[in-house]
Enzyme design. Structure first.
Site, PDB file in Angstrom:
ATOM      1  N   GLU B 340       0.878  -1.179   0.000  1.00  0.00           N
ATOM      2  CA  GLU B 340       0.000   0.000   0.000  1.00  0.00           C
ATOM      3  C   GLU B 340       0.914   1.228   0.000  1.00  0.00           C
ATOM      4  OE1 GLU B 340      -2.463   0.372   3.478  1.00  0.00           O
ATOM      5  OE2 GLU B 340      -3.791   1.867   2.576  1.00  0.00           O
ATOM      6  N   HIS B 365      -4.433  -4.839  -0.189  1.00  0.00           N
ATOM      7  CA  HIS B 365      -4.130  -3.777  -1.158  1.00  0.00           C
ATOM      8  C   HIS B 365      -3.235  -4.229  -2.312  1.00  0.00           C
ATOM      9  CE1 HIS B 365      -6.311  -0.772   1.006  1.00  0.00           C
ATOM     10  NE2 HIS B 365      -5.640  -1.026   2.120  1.00  0.00           N
TER      11      HIS B 365
HETATM   12 ZN   LIG Z   1      -6.761  -2.086   5.498  1.00  0.00          ZN
END
Ligand SMILES: [Zn+2]
Ligand SMILES: [Zn+2]
Lengths: 491, 491
Positions: B340, B365
């Site tokens: 992320e 992510h």
């Molecule tokens: Zn999260």
């Protein structure tokens, strides 16, 4: 190779295995396979240090719109090094946007017989003429600039306002000035028309192109493939020259430039036409290109279409016309713009695959390539390089933060690609260094190293339209300049 | 398969070959291999028509910040259809951001014994207490809300100001309010702390979780894997409950909810800890998770770390701690947030590879996955699904125009992935439909069809932590709801 690691990996986080996978990933990127010399490794270490400092900068220039980032980039030591670096060739640049617009204003508009008018939609038009020119529809009466300037105490503001009309670059908030792709493309086209009357005037045309080569040369670019509309060029008396004359003039000026600068390798032309034309105009353009290729095989490299892809007709619409050369047994290389779009799954979005089906030699932009796994695989397998123009894609609002540019992924797997500048004059850029900066710092983060830069420079020769023999000569010339660059900067 | 086409293609643009390649590319995408029934094909045709209208909208919602796009999305017929669609499970949602904050204000803060103070940095804190609570550092004196509200003629503005403190959502220009990742993450953490004192109060805790399940159920989500910090939960007298109690309460409330809603499948918990802790705290957390897994194998699915990846310690820092379960012969499944980040090539950017080396079951992510070809290949080959949270990535400023989200490329090649919502309460979203909209319209453009949606829903069961037998039951339940959805909407 990777599959070999897959089984072993499951055992757990063995630091040596991890190292091996990190090295494997690093070796897969653009330049990841290059062996560096001792001097190159020294320069690489310096570059790595500079880049680490660059990554800590806030705001981080590649994350910011280029108009706001330009001053930050100019102050960057990484950028200084990139300017000095021999970058090889610029393979995606357009004819009337290759020169800093300041030069156009200071040089072209200050010549005698230069007339200007203001259009209804707040743009400007120019013409050089020995007589008072006929009025232009939707434009104010012509003003002879030498008369107007003679009445001014100070022409700086006036000249600045002309500059503002011929470039997209602005000091204001670019997102406020250009809130949408429609707005920025409209302004782009208006700026292009503003430049038109200046650069198609024969004496300016020659000087403009010479100046374009000068700016590339100053930025340590040694070769150019110029996308050129080859329009009629006019003289002061209104007489005009045809496309053959224009092409020959490009050839003559290139020869003069290389004579003046023996370490500049040369230039070739890709003949272009506006993609908004109908099929019969496209047919004439393709036939003309075939004729020019026969008569000027040294300078003419091939054919392409220009203008906003999202608004023009898709390549497939012109499939019959574009098959003409093959039908007639003529090889007309294509260098199609394709995939300069965000409209996934539309007709225009098929251009990438169609360009490849029509045997394009390279792909202009290819911004949508990641979303087309079949086209991507074809491009990779056939070595059809993508001409990546980061600043252009950002200014024309395809992507905001350049770290999210698809070429970041393409570079991580050494997809065939080159870095170019598209329309540096329109974007307030110059040469290739700004785009190299965005690619090197923005796409690559801490991962791209000197090897990536070296490979990108060599790619620009490898994927050029030059013959293998010419490529060899160009590579030797480039290698000499590269070695000098390395030895002068590795300390 | 593709290689077979490569040679033939060189012959020229044969329309049938082109069709075949277009179909090949379409079949490679998420859901591209699914055979649709007649009714599904009818619904698909309708959806395609609606989507074509959606693509012509200006502004195009996925290109716009979600805070500005939310009203546009709510007015979209595609969105209405997505709301009705049975979406399977939500596999990446956090404990204290699963409920609309309006509910928190209207319900929790209106209960008796609720105290509030205002922090120096313009956030707020809450506590429920039978006695006047001790003052909090860097916070104003406590105010008992029932006293304060009793003095107000109208509490709407006051309640709205509380809402504003507990969510990132704003009616103002989000880019002006949150100019950088630092600013938005700081506000994110403050809002989280504002919520904390409300949701860790035992009676609210139970109702909040029940309400969270209610909102998912209302959005036609049938299963949840909740990342939960399992903090101490307190009572009015200041006494507290431990993590086992918290986990058991999740289990009880889930059972109550599924009893009340028999077509809701259930929920499991992924125990999380803040990634900013030191190694000994991490050790205790891992040991605690192993103990809880032993005692609550039905509800506990595994372990993860939370908090801003760019600021926390990389996974590799905790490699010894994270090897503890394996060393002790215990299987503690990991569901790591990884990638992320936009900081390519940094230590934190190694988290993706390291998560895979540590045998993570899924990747939270995976925003950076495209820039890591080795990690991408491992994730694909091992079926380690990426939990894609489009709105979260946009609000937390990883990407602006969601058409440039890396999952657009991942979906074009059917990479294992699921769509989730991360922190819907913080982002002004609810359920999964908003994120499905961004994925379906933004990532896919005209290309994603009903098959993509069906596959995404099935992925959420296939890549869940459920046992194969449970997955079979869940899939059957889902299929029944899907068939009803198709027959009710295909006309
Ligand atoms: Zn999260
Ligand atoms: Zn171009």
């Amino acid at each position: 190779l990777l599959l070999g690691y897959l089984c072993g990996v499951l055992a757990g986080p063995d630091p040596r295995q991890r190292e091996a996978l990190i090295r494997l990933e690093a070796s897969m990127q653009t330049g990841g396979q290059l062996e560096l010399s001792d001097a190159e490794r020294q320069l690489d270490a310096l570059l790595f240090k500079l880049k680490r400092e660059e990554m800590a900068r806030a705001p981080f220039p590649p994350a910011v719109h280029f108009f706001k980032a330009r001053d930050l980039i100019r102050a960057s030591p990484v950028f200084s090094l990139l300017q000095k670096m021999p970058k090889g060739g610029a393979l995606h640049v357009h004819d009337f946007s290759m020169v800093d617009v300041e030069w156009l204003v200071k040089n072209a508009t200050h010549r005698p017989h230069c007339y200007m008018c203001s259009t209804d939609n707040r743009s400007i038009r120019f013409i050089f003429s020995s007589r008072w020119p006929k009025p232009l529809p939707h434009c104010s009466p012509w003003i002879l600039l030498e008369n107007l300037r003679a009445k001014m105490l100070n022409t700086t503001d006036f000249d600045d306002s002309i500059v503002g009309n011929m470039t997209l670059f602005t000091d204001q908030d670019p997102d406020a000035v250009y809130p949408s792709q429609d707005v920025v493309w409209d302004r782009f086209e208006q700026a292009f028309l503003a430049v038109w009357g200046l650069v198609t005037y024969a004496p300016v045309f020659r000087d403009y192109y010479y100046q374009g080569l000068t700016e590339l040369y100053a930025d340590n670019v040694m070769y150019l493939e110029l996308r050129a509309l080859l329009p009629e060029i006019y003289e002061l008396d209104g007489s005009t020259h045809d496309a053959a004359w224009t092409l020959k003039t490009y050839q003559e000026v290139t020869r003069r430039f290389t004579a003046d600068h023996p370490d500049f390798f040369g230039a070739r032309i890709i003949s272009t036409i506006y993609r908004g034309v109908n099929a019969s105009m496209m047919t004439r353009a393709v036939e003309k290109a075939m004729e020019l290729l026969r008569d000027f095989p040294d300078i003419l490299a091939g054919f392409d279409m220009v203008g906003r892809e999202d608004r023009g007709r898709p390549l497939w619409f012109f499939r019959d016309v574009l098959s003409l050369p093959a039908e007639r047994g003529v090889t007309l290389p294509f260098f199609f713009h394709a995939g300069e779009t965000n409209l996934q799954g539309t007709d225009v979005d098929q251009n990438l695959l169609d360009a490849l089906l029509m045997n394009t030699s390279r792909i202009g932009h290819g911004f949508a390539l990641l979303r087309h796994p079949v086209a991507k695989e074809l491009s990779r397998k056939r070595g059809v390089a993508v001409e990546v123009c980061p600043i252009s894609n950002q200014v024309l609002k395809l992507v905001n933060d350049l770290r999210n540019h698809p070429a970041a992924a393409l570079m991580s797997e050494n997809h065939p690609l080159v870095i170019s500048s598209d329309d540096p004059g329109m974007f307030g850029a110059s040469g290739l260094s700004y785009d190299f900066y965005e690619a090197f710092v923005g796409f690559g983060g801490m991962r791209s190293r000197l090897g990536s830069l070296k490979e990108l420079a060599m790619n620009s020769i490898r994927y050029s339209s030059l013959t293998p023999e010419q490529q060899q000569v160009a590579l030797t010339l480039w290698q000499r300049r590269w070695d000098t660059f390395v030895s002068e900067n590795a300390f």
